[in-house]
Motif scaffolding. Structure first.
Motif, PDB file in Angstrom:
ATOM      1  N   ILE A 145    -102.757  70.493 119.619  1.00  6.66           N
ATOM      2  CA  ILE A 145    -102.910  71.533 118.600  1.00  6.66           C
ATOM      3  C   ILE A 145    -104.355  72.026 118.658  1.00  6.66           C
ATOM      4  CG2 ILE A 145    -102.751  72.087 116.154  1.00  6.66           C
ATOM      5  CD1 ILE A 145    -100.744  69.880 115.818  1.00  6.66           C
ATOM      6  N   PRO A 146    -104.567  73.319 118.879  1.00  5.33           N
ATOM      7  CA  PRO A 146    -105.942  73.817 119.038  1.00  5.33           C
ATOM      8  C   PRO A 146    -106.726  73.770 117.736  1.00  5.33           C
ATOM      9  CG  PRO A 146    -104.387  75.639 118.978  1.00  5.33           C
ATOM     10  CD  PRO A 146    -103.563  74.390 119.014  1.00  5.33           C
ATOM     11  N   ALA A 147    -108.028  73.835 117.838  1.00  8.30           N
ATOM     12  CA  ALA A 147    -108.892  73.893 116.657  1.00  8.30           C
ATOM     13  C   ALA A 147    -108.599  75.160 115.866  1.00  8.30           C
ATOM     14  CB  ALA A 147    -110.353  73.863 117.080  1.00  8.30           C
ATOM     15  N   GLY A 148    -108.673  75.053 114.559  1.00  8.57           N
ATOM     16  CA  GLY A 148    -108.465  76.206 113.694  1.00  8.57           C
ATOM     17  C   GLY A 148    -107.015  76.575 113.459  1.00  8.57           C
ATOM     18  N   HIS A 184    -108.200  73.745  93.714  1.00  9.68           N
ATOM     19  CA  HIS A 184    -107.856  72.417  93.204  1.00  9.68           C
ATOM     20  C   HIS A 184    -108.025  71.344  94.282  1.00  9.68           C
ATOM     21  CE1 HIS A 184    -104.071  72.943  95.341  1.00  9.68           C
ATOM     22  NE2 HIS A 184    -103.863  74.070  94.678  1.00  9.68           N
ATOM     23  N   MET A 185    -107.806  70.087  93.877  1.00 14.23           N
ATOM     24  CA  MET A 185    -108.147  68.974  94.762  1.00 14.23           C
ATOM     25  C   MET A 185    -107.221  68.851  95.967  1.00 14.23           C
ATOM     26  SD  MET A 185    -107.142  65.713  92.396  1.00 14.23           S
ATOM     27  CE  MET A 185    -105.537  65.501  91.632  1.00 14.23           C
ATOM     28  N   LEU A 186    -106.023  69.438  95.917  1.00 12.04           N
ATOM     29  CA  LEU A 186    -105.166  69.392  97.102  1.00 12.04           C
ATOM     30  C   LEU A 186    -105.696  70.298  98.205  1.00 12.04           C
ATOM     31  CD1 LEU A 186    -101.492  69.276  95.781  1.00 12.04           C
ATOM     32  CD2 LEU A 186    -103.001  67.397  96.440  1.00 12.04           C
ATOM     33  N   ASN A 187    -106.573  71.227  97.835  1.00 14.38           N
ATOM     34  CA  ASN A 187    -107.187  72.113  98.824  1.00 14.38           C
ATOM     35  C   ASN A 187    -108.642  71.731  99.075  1.00 14.38           C
ATOM     36  OD1 ASN A 187    -104.897  73.646  99.248  1.00 14.38           O
ATOM     37  ND2 ASN A 187    -105.406  75.143  97.674  1.00 14.38           N
ATOM     38  N   SER A 188    -108.924  70.442  99.020  1.00 11.15           N
ATOM     39  CA  SER A 188    -110.294  69.975  99.244  1.00 11.15           C
ATOM     40  C   SER A 188    -110.285  68.714 100.094  1.00 11.15           C
ATOM     41  CB  SER A 188    -110.990  69.702  97.907  1.00 11.15           C
ATOM     42  OG  SER A 188    -110.359  68.634  97.227  1.00 11.15           O
ATOM     43  N   ASP A 189    -111.407  68.411 100.688  1.00 11.12           N
ATOM     44  CA  ASP A 189    -111.621  67.189 101.467  1.00 11.12           C
ATOM     45  C   ASP A 189    -112.671  66.331 100.765  1.00 11.12           C
ATOM     46  OD1 ASP A 189    -109.893  68.203 103.430  1.00 11.12           O
ATOM     47  OD2 ASP A 189    -111.538  69.152 104.545  1.00 11.12           O
ATOM     48  N   ALA A 190    -112.800  65.094 101.235  1.00 10.39           N
ATOM     49  CA  ALA A 190    -113.873  64.238 100.732  1.00 10.39           C
ATOM     50  C   ALA A 190    -115.219  64.868 101.100  1.00 10.39           C
ATOM     51  CB  ALA A 190    -113.750  62.841 101.339  1.00 10.39           C
ATOM     52  N   PRO A 191    -116.245  64.755 100.232  1.00 11.41           N
ATOM     53  CA  PRO A 191    -116.275  63.963  98.991  1.00 11.41           C
ATOM     54  C   PRO A 191    -115.786  64.710  97.756  1.00 11.41           C
ATOM     55  CG  PRO A 191    -118.451  64.829  99.430  1.00 11.41           C
ATOM     56  CD  PRO A 191    -117.595  65.273 100.584  1.00 11.41           C
ATOM     57  N   THR A 227     -99.347  70.634 101.224  1.00 13.08           N
ATOM     58  CA  THR A 227    -100.159  71.840 101.334  1.00 13.08           C
ATOM     59  C   THR A 227    -100.600  71.980 102.796  1.00 13.08           C
ATOM     60  OG1 THR A 227    -102.042  70.483 100.636  1.00 13.08           O
ATOM     61  CG2 THR A 227    -100.977  71.840  98.958  1.00 13.08           C
ATOM     62  N   TRP A 228    -100.979  73.187 103.162  1.00 11.85           N
ATOM     63  CA  TRP A 228    -101.320  73.476 104.555  1.00 11.85           C
ATOM     64  C   TRP A 228    -102.587  72.745 104.975  1.00 11.85           C
ATOM     65  CZ3 TRP A 228     -98.229  76.000 107.894  1.00 11.85           C
ATOM     66  CH2 TRP A 228     -97.169  76.724 107.365  1.00 11.85           C
ATOM     67  N   ARG A 229    -102.594  72.271 106.206  1.00 11.50           N
ATOM     68  CA  ARG A 229    -103.785  71.698 106.831  1.00 11.50           C
ATOM     69  C   ARG A 229    -104.324  72.658 107.885  1.00 11.50           C
ATOM     70  NH1 ARG A 229    -101.736  68.088 103.107  1.00 11.50           N
ATOM     71  NH2 ARG A 229    -102.754  66.059 103.253  1.00 11.50           N
ATOM     72  N   ARG A 230    -105.601  72.448 108.252  1.00  9.30           N
ATOM     73  CA  ARG A 230    -106.226  73.227 109.309  1.00  9.30           C
ATOM     74  C   ARG A 230    -106.984  72.264 110.222  1.00  9.30           C
ATOM     75  NH1 ARG A 230    -111.437  74.860 109.456  1.00  9.30           N
ATOM     76  NH2 ARG A 230    -111.618  74.292 107.255  1.00  9.30           N
ATOM     77  N   THR A 231    -106.745  72.373 111.514  1.00  8.13           N
ATOM     78  CA  THR A 231    -107.425  71.478 112.450  1.00  8.13           C
ATOM     79  C   THR A 231    -108.891  71.875 112.587  1.00  8.13           C
ATOM     80  OG1 THR A 231    -106.576  72.912 114.221  1.00  8.13           O
ATOM     81  CG2 THR A 231    -105.415  70.830 113.818  1.00  8.13           C
ATOM     82  N   THR A 232    -109.764  70.878 112.488  1.00 13.16           N
ATOM     83  CA  THR A 232    -111.200  71.131 112.644  1.00 13.16           C
ATOM     84  C   THR A 232    -111.636  71.010 114.094  1.00 13.16           C
ATOM     85  OG1 THR A 232    -111.687  68.803 112.214  1.00 13.16           O
ATOM     86  CG2 THR A 232    -111.661  70.294 110.314  1.00 13.16           C
ATOM     87  N   PRO A 267    -108.611  62.794 109.204  1.00 14.29           N
ATOM     88  CA  PRO A 267    -109.559  63.771 108.649  1.00 14.29           C
ATOM     89  C   PRO A 267    -109.767  65.001 109.522  1.00 14.29           C
ATOM     90  CG  PRO A 267    -110.713  61.835 109.498  1.00 14.29           C
ATOM     91  CD  PRO A 267    -109.255  61.514 109.539  1.00 14.29           C
ATOM     92  N   ARG A 268    -109.259  64.981 110.761  1.00 10.17           N
ATOM     93  CA  ARG A 268    -109.364  66.179 111.594  1.00 10.17           C
ATOM     94  C   ARG A 268    -108.450  67.293 111.099  1.00 10.17           C
ATOM     95  NH1 ARG A 268    -108.235  63.693 117.415  1.00 10.17           N
ATOM     96  NH2 ARG A 268    -106.614  62.682 116.134  1.00 10.17           N
ATOM     97  N   PHE A 269    -107.518  66.961 110.200  1.00 10.11           N
ATOM     98  CA  PHE A 269    -106.644  67.955 109.576  1.00 10.11           C
ATOM     99  C   PHE A 269    -107.188  68.217 108.178  1.00 10.11           C
ATOM    100  CE2 PHE A 269    -104.142  65.957 112.846  1.00 10.11           C
ATOM    101  CZ  PHE A 269    -103.428  67.001 113.412  1.00 10.11           C
ATOM    102  N   SER A 270    -107.969  69.272 108.035  1.00 11.85           N
ATOM    103  CA  SER A 270    -108.646  69.562 106.775  1.00 11.85           C
ATOM    104  C   SER A 270    -107.699  70.224 105.780  1.00 11.85           C
ATOM    105  CB  SER A 270    -109.834  70.489 107.028  1.00 11.85           C
ATOM    106  OG  SER A 270    -110.393  70.955 105.817  1.00 11.85           O
ATOM    107  N   ASN A 271    -107.899  69.924 104.504  1.00  9.92           N
ATOM    108  CA  ASN A 271    -107.120  70.563 103.446  1.00  9.92           C
ATOM    109  C   ASN A 271    -107.765  71.841 102.931  1.00  9.92           C
ATOM    110  OD1 ASN A 271    -106.004  67.702 103.341  1.00  9.92           O
ATOM    111  ND2 ASN A 271    -104.763  68.671 101.761  1.00  9.92           N
ATOM    112  N   VAL A 272    -108.972  72.121 103.349  1.00 11.90           N
ATOM    113  CA  VAL A 272    -109.667  73.313 102.865  1.00 11.90           C
ATOM    114  C   VAL A 272    -109.114  74.543 103.577  1.00 11.90           C
ATOM    115  CG1 VAL A 272    -111.891  74.469 102.625  1.00 11.90           C
ATOM    116  CG2 VAL A 272    -111.738  71.977 102.406  1.00 11.90           C
ATOM    117  N   PRO A 273    -108.496  75.486 102.850  1.00 13.25           N
ATOM    118  CA  PRO A 273    -107.903  76.655 103.515  1.00 13.25           C
ATOM    119  C   PRO A 273    -109.000  77.525 104.147  1.00 13.25           C
ATOM    120  CG  PRO A 273    -107.102  76.426 101.257  1.00 13.25           C
ATOM    121  CD  PRO A 273    -108.271  75.509 101.403  1.00 13.25           C
ATOM    122  N   PRO A 274    -108.756  78.023 105.341  1.00 11.26           N
ATOM    123  CA  PRO A 274    -109.726  78.942 105.940  1.00 11.26           C
ATOM    124  C   PRO A 274    -109.704  80.287 105.232  1.00 11.26           C
ATOM    125  CG  PRO A 274    -107.764  78.827 107.302  1.00 11.26           C
ATOM    126  CD  PRO A 274    -107.583  77.807 106.201  1.00 11.26           C
TER     127      PRO A 274
END
Length: 422
Positions: free
Chosen positions: A311-314, A89-96, A295-300, A60-67
């Motif tokens: 891998i640095p945050a963001g 869409h749901m591929l660009n979202s995290d739980a919940p 799809t792209w992930r972003r580190t939180t 979960p540290r790799f978020s699907n929500v695009p910055p």
């Protein structure tokens, strides 16, 4: 350990699109992840090893929500607003949020409902094969992507979603554009496609509200229960299900046909033993992954992947499924197309699972449907057209550009002429 980079990666480069595997192999040798300069002026971390790709997709540290402002800067415009809406869409979202959106669609792709589509898939395939056979008469050359690999999955997902058949060519063109690098297309082509898709699905929502059918999209539009979709979510869900519903299967079918025509021994083995078709499908998924990357992930937060790689945050991170599926640490002789590796061993040991449909919470909800379409379509095609052969050198065939989906854009074929009597 210092960051190591490979030369600038241009996803629009035709040579890279045709064969990206040597590039990915070099990155994999560097370690768990490599920071890569992209042709659009940004940088990203590419993860290419099997075990590390699985780990990233489940973390979960790799978020699907695009910055905000990810990728190349884009000025505000109607096209950009349409893109932002359809990308919710749901591929660009995290739980919940992801959990809720996935629950609303997963019932439509349950094993029972997917398996019930088999007779319809068989009928559509038989009709398409007959049309293709007629077009191949007298030595004609036919593009099997246009004649077979594209129309079958788009007809199937169109029926599931409730899309008019007459719209399929426009939808194919628009989704092709938005899934391709901007640099691979004429100026303004991507922006026009986002605008057209937004307008199309807006009109479709209105139509389904006035005249609902028995399809999935009608059910989503009329779902008034708690947790139902708002209009923006309906738009993005329609786009995602269409794009994912045919793009993956289209590339799976085209790649499987190409591999079988260039490996006649494997084709002959499948013709002798119908049980081998499943192995052909699974090995195609591994060897020629229709989804090149997730799809792209972003580190939180900063993530330590091991071997000195932090891998640095963001940071933008791409888990490359096509590279993971050719990791020699997981698949011996990974560049070889060998359906035998997908068969159970004599001692009952199951083959090593590939990652063609992803892993973890975002595992492809339509994977069973894609597998069913390929398992039905391939034997019907080759049974009806036993003399099928390529009409061009496979090394020159163009491939879809980009880092998301991968497959041949054209697949010209003809049938072998019968031997003269006497």
């Amino acid at each position: 350990m210092p960051e190591r980079t490979d030369p600038v990666l241009d996803p629009a480069d035709p040579g890279f699109a045709r064969c990206p595997y040597p590039y990915y192999a070099r990155l994999r040798e560097q370690g768990p992840a490599a920071r890569v300069a992209l042709a659009n002026g940004t940088h990203a971390w590419l993860v290419t090893g099997y075990e590390h790709v699985r780990a990233v997709l489940a973390d979960p540290r790799f978020s699907n929500v695009p910055p905000r402002g990810a990728g190349r800067p884009r000025p505000d415009s109607p096209a950009q607003r349409a893109r932002d809406c359809l990308a919710r869409h749901m591929l660009n979202s995290d739980a919940p949020d992801h959990t809720r959106l996935r629950r609303l669609t997963s019932a439509a792709f349950s094993p029972r409902r997917v398996d019930a589509l088999r007779p319809r898939i068989e009928k559509l395939t038989t009709e398409l094969v007959a049309e293709t056979a007629a077009r191949l008469e007298n030595g004609a050359v036919v593009d099997l992507v246009d004649a077979f690999a594209f129309p079958l999955p788009v007809l199937v997902i169109g029926e599931v979603l409730g899309l008019p058949e007459a719209d399929r060519d426009d939808l194919r063109e628009w989704t092709y554009r938005v899934g391709s690098p901007v640099d691979a297309l004429p100026a303004g082509a991507v922006e026009e496609a986002w605008t057209r898709l937004h307008a199309y699905f807006t009109d479709l929502i209105g139509h389904k509200r006035r005249e609902p059918g028995e399809d999935l999209f009608s059910a989503l539009v009329h779902d008034a229960t708690e947790g139902g979709l708002d209009d923006g979510e309906l738009l993005s869900m329609a786009f995602l299900l269409l794009f994912a519903g045919y793009e993956t299967t289209m590339n799976l079918l085209a790649s499987a046909v190409l591999l079988l025509l260039t490996h006649p021994g494997e084709l002959a083995a499948a013709r002798r033993d119908a049980a081998r078709w499943t192995a052909v499908v699974e090995e195609t998924l591994r060897h020629a992954s229709p989804l090149e990357g997730t799809t792209w992930r972003r580190t939180t937060q900063e993530v330590d992947l091991g071997d000195g790689v932090r891998i640095p945050a963001g940071a933008s991170v791409l888990a490359v499924l096509a590279a993971a599926n050719r990791d020699p640490a997981r698949f011996p002789d990974p560049d070889a197309f060998r359906p035998d590796r997908q068969l159970p061993a004599a001692d009952g040991t199951r083959p090593a699972p590939h990652l063609a449909f992803g892993y973890g919470p975002h595992f492809c909800v339509g994977s069973r449907l894609a597998r069913l379409e390929a398992a039905v379509a391939l034997p019907l095609l080759f049974d009806a057209l036993p003399g099928l052969r390529l009409a061009e050198d496979p090394a020159t065939l163009p491939y879809r550009p980009g880092l998301l989906v991968r497959g041949p854009r054209r697949l010209p074929v003809r049938t072998a002429r019968p031997e003269p009597a006497g």
